[in-house]
Design a protein around this motif. Structure first.
Motif, short mmCIF file in Angstrom:
data_model
loop_
_atom_site.label_atom_id
_atom_site.label_comp_id
_atom_site.label_asym_id
_atom_site.label_seq_id
_atom_site.Cartn_x
_atom_site.Cartn_y
_atom_site.Cartn_z
N SER A 156 0.83 -1.21 0.00
CA SER A 156 0.00 0.00 0.00
C SER A 156 0.86 1.25 0.00
O SER A 156 2.07 1.19 0.17
CB SER A 156 -0.91 0.01 1.22
N ASP A 157 0.18 2.39 -0.16
CA ASP A 157 0.89 3.64 0.03
C ASP A 157 0.85 3.96 1.53
O ASP A 157 0.46 3.12 2.33
CB ASP A 157 0.33 4.75 -0.86
N ASN A 158 1.22 5.17 1.89
CA ASN A 158 1.36 5.48 3.31
C ASN A 158 0.13 6.12 3.94
O ASN A 158 0.22 6.65 5.04
CB ASN A 158 2.58 6.41 3.50
N GLY A 159 -1.00 6.08 3.27
CA GLY A 159 -2.21 6.70 3.80
C GLY A 159 -2.73 5.97 5.03
O GLY A 159 -2.63 4.75 5.15
N SER A 160 -3.33 6.72 5.94
CA SER A 160 -3.86 6.11 7.17
C SER A 160 -5.05 5.21 6.88
O SER A 160 -5.42 4.38 7.70
CB SER A 160 -4.27 7.21 8.15
N GLU A 161 -5.66 5.34 5.68
CA GLU A 161 -6.74 4.43 5.32
C GLU A 161 -6.22 3.03 5.04
O GLU A 161 -6.97 2.07 5.04
CB GLU A 161 -7.55 4.96 4.12
N PHE A 162 -4.91 2.91 4.82
CA PHE A 162 -4.30 1.61 4.58
C PHE A 162 -3.48 1.13 5.77
O PHE A 162 -3.54 -0.03 6.13
CB PHE A 162 -3.38 1.66 3.35
N ILE A 163 -2.69 2.01 6.32
CA ILE A 163 -1.78 1.59 7.39
C ILE A 163 -2.48 1.82 8.72
O ILE A 163 -2.61 2.95 9.18
CB ILE A 163 -0.45 2.37 7.31
N ASN A 164 -2.97 0.74 9.30
CA ASN A 164 -3.62 0.80 10.60
C ASN A 164 -3.50 -0.57 11.28
O ASN A 164 -3.12 -1.56 10.66
CB ASN A 164 -5.08 1.26 10.47
N TYR A 165 -3.83 -0.62 12.54
CA TYR A 165 -3.68 -1.86 13.31
C TYR A 165 -4.63 -2.94 12.83
O TYR A 165 -4.30 -4.13 12.91
CB TYR A 165 -3.87 -1.58 14.80
#
Length: 180
Positions: free
Chosen positions: A19-28
């Motif tokens: 993924s890219d670094n957006g918070s919509e992708f990178i989360n727990y």
């Protein structure tokens, strides 16, 4: 839940997500999902959109070219767009529309020549993949045989007209002219 739906719909085993670094992708939640399913999770470098060049290309052909640059910010617009992508547009793009892939680049001096393969549909590429699930492939082949691409395109155009009406066009504020 969305990742579970994607995983079940794929005609092959999901091995990794990049993924890219957006918070919509990178989360727990996504990390826990990947850890539980033993899926490799990687991300691109910050501010390097060329890391996902193939995805950026598809953003043009599969999103901007279809929906444009209008703003769709209502729940009704979201539902309409999701319905279009989950149904008719997915079928048209994956079963009927061929796509080219770069097969090689040749540099002669300062000139770069690109050569592309003969463009098959994504379904044809999938049929050549030995890791694909045969039962899901059979279902996709049946769907292609029973679907009229022209009727499908007409439904897509009708749905897009309704979606365009749900857009929230960005209006620049009028310039404030000082009174003398």
């Amino acid at each position: 839940d969305a990742m579970k739906q994607i995983e079940q719909a794929l005609p092959f085993k999901l091995l990794g997500i990049d993924s890219d670094n957006g918070s919509e992708f990178i989360n727990y939640h996504l990390k826990a999902f990947c850890d539980q399913k033993q899926i490799q999770f990687t991300r691109g470098r910050p501010y390097k959109k060329d890391d996902n060049a193939h995805i950026e290309q598809k953003n043009w052909t599969h999103v901007r070219k279809i929906l444009g640059y209008l703003r769709y910010d209502s729940p009704k617009a979201l539902d309409a767009i999701n319905d279009l992508y989950r149904q008719e547009l997915r079928i048209l793009q994956n079963l009927f529309l061929p796509s080219m892939k770069l097969s090689e680049k040749v540099r002669v001096g300062s000139k770069l020549t690109r050569r592309y393969d003969k463009p098959p549909t994504p379904l044809e590429r999938l049929l050549a993949c030995p890791q694909a699930d045969p039962a899901k492939l059979l279902g996709l082949k049946r769907l292609r045989e029973t679907t009229d691409p022209f009727a499908l395109a007409k439904i897509i155009e009708q749905k897009l007209e309704r979606i365009y009406q749900l857009a929230n066009p960005r209006v620049s504020p009028s310039p404030v002219i000082p009174q003398p």
